[in-house]
Scaffold this active site. Sequence first.
Site, PDB file in Angstrom:
ATOM      1  N   HIS B 274       0.863  -1.340   0.281  1.00 21.81           N
ATOM      2  CA  HIS B 274      -0.343   0.061  -0.083  1.00 21.81           C
ATOM      3  C   HIS B 274       1.091   1.224   0.220  1.00 21.81           C
ATOM      4  CE1 HIS B 274      -2.957   2.654   0.754  1.00 21.81           C
ATOM      5  NE2 HIS B 274      -2.267   2.728   2.216  1.00 21.81           N
ATOM      6  N   HIS B 494     -22.694  26.410  21.076  1.00 27.30           N
ATOM      7  CA  HIS B 494     -22.490  26.834  20.137  1.00 27.30           C
ATOM      8  C   HIS B 494     -20.853  28.284  20.072  1.00 27.30           C
ATOM      9  CE1 HIS B 494     -25.220  23.972  19.976  1.00 27.30           C
ATOM     10  NE2 HIS B 494     -25.233  24.419  18.826  1.00 27.30           N
TER      11      HIS B 494
END
Lengths: 690, 690
Positions: B274, B494
């Site tokens: 790989h 938030h």
Amino acid sequence: PEGWTDLDTKAVDTIRVLAADAVQKVGNGHPGTAISLAPVAYLLFQKVMRHNPAEPHWPGRDRFVLSCGHSSISLYLQLFMGGWGLELEDIEALRTWGSKTPGHPEYGHTDGVEITTGPLGQGIANAVGMAMAARRERGLLDPDAPEGESIFDHQIYCLASDGDIEEGISSEASSLAATQRLGNLTLIYDRNFISIEGHTDIALTEDTAARYAAYGWHVTTVDWLEGGEYRENVKALLDAMDEGRKVTDRPTFIQLRTIIAWPSPTKQNTEGAHGSALGTDEVAALKKVLGFDPDKTFDVDPAVLEHTRGLRDRGAAAQAAWQQGFDTWAETNAEGKALYERMVDDELTPGWEEALPTWDADPKGVATRAASGAVLTALAPRLPELWGGSADLASSNNTTPKGEPSFLPTDRQSEEFKGGPYGRVLHFGIREHAMGAILNGIKVHGGTRPYGGTFLTFSDYMRGAVRLSALMRVPVTYVWTHDSIGLGEDGPTHQPIEHVSSLRLIPGLDVVRPADANETAASWAAILKNKDRPAGLILSRQNLPIVPRGTDGYATTEGVARGAYVLKDFGTADPDKTVIIVATGSEVQLAVGAAEALAGEGVAVRVVSMPCREWFDEQDDAYRESVIPAAVKARVSVEAGVSGSWRDIVGDAGRIVSINHYGASADGALLFKEFGFTTETVAAAARESL
Amino acid sequence: PEGWTDLDTKAVDTIRVLAADAVQKVGNGHPGTAISLAPVAYLLFQKVMRHNPAEPHWPGRDRFVLSCGHSSISLYLQLFMGGWGLELEDIEALRTWGSKTPGHPEYGHTDGVEITTGPLGQGIANAVGMAMAARRERGLLDPDAPEGESIFDHQIYCLASDGDIEEGISSEASSLAATQRLGNLTLIYDRNFISIEGHTDIALTEDTAARYAAYGWHVTTVDWLEGGEYRENVKALLDAMDEGRKVTDRPTFIQLRTIIAWPSPTKQNTEGAHGSALGTDEVAALKKVLGFDPDKTFDVDPAVLEHTRGLRDRGAAAQAAWQQGFDTWAETNAEGKALYERMVDDELTPGWEEALPTWDADPKGVATRAASGAVLTALAPRLPELWGGSADLASSNNTTPKGEPSFLPTDRQSEEFKGGPYGRVLHFGIREHAMGAILNGIKVHGGTRPYGGTFLTFSDYMRGAVRLSALMRVPVTYVWTHDSIGLGEDGPTHQPIEHVSSLRLIPGLDVVRPADANETAASWAAILKNKDRPAGLILSRQNLPIVPRGTDGYATTEGVARGAYVLKDFGTADPDKTVIIVATGSEVQLAVGAAEALAGEGVAVRVVSMPCREWFDEQDDAYRESVIPAAVKARVSVEAGVSGSWRDIVGDAGRIVSINHYGASADGALLFKEFGFTTETVAAAARESL
């Protein structure tokens, strides 16, 4: 369902009305799902879960994660009704300064809140982490008990919304949950077809139940709109949960069709009920529909509260029964009991530090990622609670302690990674964001100490989760390797430039970038001693020389835990010709090289190694002054990344050796030269600063 | 398949050998998939796709995205064989300094590379964006042509690996692609069961084909290991592609079972193939298996190259035919042709700026997010190429130009959002990361100018994509609203604290935070004029006073495009009692308030509004000196976020008004007070600095 009384129904309706009242009072919030999910949350908290309101940290409890954290009032109302310590005044104080009931549930802030949620999708991945932690805990303490018969067996429940389902992080975690065969996990998906932009057809049309089946979950669909008329068939939901618990080789996914804000007369099934107060008229109308007095607010029938607070007795009884089981277990498991107590207290094995490796001075050196791997291997036998893995980069991140088994269902082992359900090496797949949130879930579950690795550049992919580690102050360790252009040929997409500086900006995250192998061991030691904060350990791909320690004027690694220390003073001291070179990680060798050159020119150079700016900032003034005297204005910083906030350290007269553009694809050593990270450039910067 | 000759087979094998040679020469890279995917890439580039090597920017071409960017040599070898300008020496220079063949494909660097890939998962979302852009382009230019008969119809092909499939961003984008019914998109998933940690069973066991069917894709499985023996059944793959193109109401997913590195004798089907060179022995063995001379490297039979370079003729013919169609279309579509030319050149409609709204001074003011919405509404009629939307926060981000149709298949419209397949308002769902990558895909496809919005705090979720916008220098605009603790009750999860500073660290990203409505319009104008860089527009939730302009000592908004300008000089000038207050966004009003107070105390105060530090940094020394004279050392910066790199601006003597911890859940105005953002604290900081 069996045993469900009129008082239960009234309690559920009371919760709906309180949710509407609370949001109406503050004027903003999310009443819709709190109203329609009231029976779901009530069923879980009052009828399904094993927990004890009086002892919210009882390790034997089932866990609940509100992935849709915006529906926080859903959770607060259960904690109020069940008797976790929230009272009506707390509900009335929803979303206001100093209250126990902030806009989103906050870990460590409100008893009974298991984890901070709000950023969507995180909660599902957190729950996956908790389910993994529960299995690891069982494996450490009671591996031989038959399935379902250990006192350490417990369940993880997660409630999620459309947004959680849409976020990629939940996809990552859900695929992994099935690979891991997390039979102790139940995810309830509130499919109500309404999000902030209205009907979800504009953005979500997949067959989510089929998607979860494709992952390999046990999937049930409960449709409260079956036949066209809405009926809150609580029994069907309970049956689905009961059935799910019996499936122990797969996590359970329950897709529940609801109508948001039902039975609110005009706002049900609209996005108007999602993120705004209903308005006084609608709140009154809702009360009428439910048989409540529309003129009263925050009105709770004492009989209802008495009924729901009965949970305190049931919870105490459950814990007492558990304790009996625990005592029986402990009688024959003295060693296990000691480990258990250590885990509950988050205390490491006494003397664990003795196992830390040390390295002799060596100009060729080793990569700090390799040193980190050696540390993990050395600590593994002493710290069974320390576990972790990588997002498919184990061999690059050096996150696998040698010889340790993988955490994998028996049938998921591979030739490369043997293990079992109670192993300790985690395989996240190429899912960095879920990895971060899973680590958070593992840590807040309690009992163990997790870490996870990837390339530093991909800290970008997991930043949402890292921020939550810091916000919650949970001691998760991120192992971020390949920390600069030194990564080499993979090029600019893989070379972190801004990442070290940008991670430093996250409040509460310790960013630790050791300069050599011994600093790496000392960094791990300092990180593991911290129990109230996450850390990012920033490690090199390339070999770094191992600095002599405690000899030839070089300091020991004692100063690492203080964030910065004088590595060595070079040259003779002439106050007018003194410069301080502050460096981190792989650039400390450049500082030393430059200092040697400058010392030959009659300049006195102090080399300060600064593995962690956050730790240094916390030292007292005297120590900081002793390392970087205010009087010495000639200063240079060297770090193979953006200049960031290095001006804070070097001042107006200082120089910053940095790279403020992207890297390139070539040999790492060549890139250091091409992009100006050499002893010459550092020495030149020092001369300029003088 | 029909027409496939021995020369084609030999070309494919030549590609395998060249991939092995190239990686072996540099000593590192990813040979495995390049070897086993050679027939797939060859089939696409030589037999399936419509493109012209001589004109890589021909707008009528099909697009190819290599989502598994680590297999870059796969792409480079097609560009070499097909004649895009890469020659053997470029292949030999793989992954080295200054080459055209860097470790991952780089947009704008190598002809024929459509987009930068490497960070996994991005490419799939990029391809979704390209498919959307193709539909929008057709809708703008040729909406009435029957399906498949427009010159603007073309196909998007994407090749992806296990890692792409595991990353959450691809899940987000794939779900949306089905909602959007992107029939022009084909995704080929190379399922080879090998990733860096070996067999994928340890982390990926889902039925991915079933997952894509659940999203609503047209799904085909092609198994080259059918019956147990590996056979590269190219015809089966071609048939699947042909079939997929016929399905026009859904994107096509082809799951292709391959063996990585096949037919490499000992390294096929292993992770060893790989991410590392195969080794000289294995390269030689591979050559033997394929009938090549093991002693030769980079050996290409001229007959093979002549054969594959025949693509240049076929490509030229295809483009000529297309041009004929274009000319016919243009004859009756003069207006369309003008728009087309403007779009190809990325030029905006002349005079578009006249449509920009202006606002009168107003102490109550408007939120800059609302001003931004007004700008988009005003520009929509003049700039049809400007389109975008939000990640389910349209009404909060103000990203919807009033009255404009949504970009939605007819059957996906909702009551709230009407539109059609050629609309311009995008609905991403709660999928920020995919949104970012989709915007990148839209922009590099060419023709239009996209934007996307979410709350600033969730820029964390999309950072991986934002970095790629900057790295590629594509003019995507991010609309990030609710930009501070001013967000209020939703609380710390938030409330962005570190985000403005941390986005500034991304090289090449313009971070623009306007102070009032008129600065917002000027910011949009400046952003849209830039053609070679992305921008993040940082907007307030809360109302901000609208500053008087060009009167009472206040400047016009002309200085916005220069990044910083003197908004107003207050008080009488006394060099020893002069302070400069530099502020951004919602804090400019605090600077003005403090200046008014200080002026009353006889202090001269210069208020500098600094909407974009990147733009200011690019100004010449004289301009910068004129705004912030070096001689004035008393300086204050004010920004409702972390201190970040503000020391660069204020210097040793300056003061930084900032917040270096998380926010809280309460009213936004209250939080400003509680956390020290008031005119008083700013004035006090100014006094300290003096």
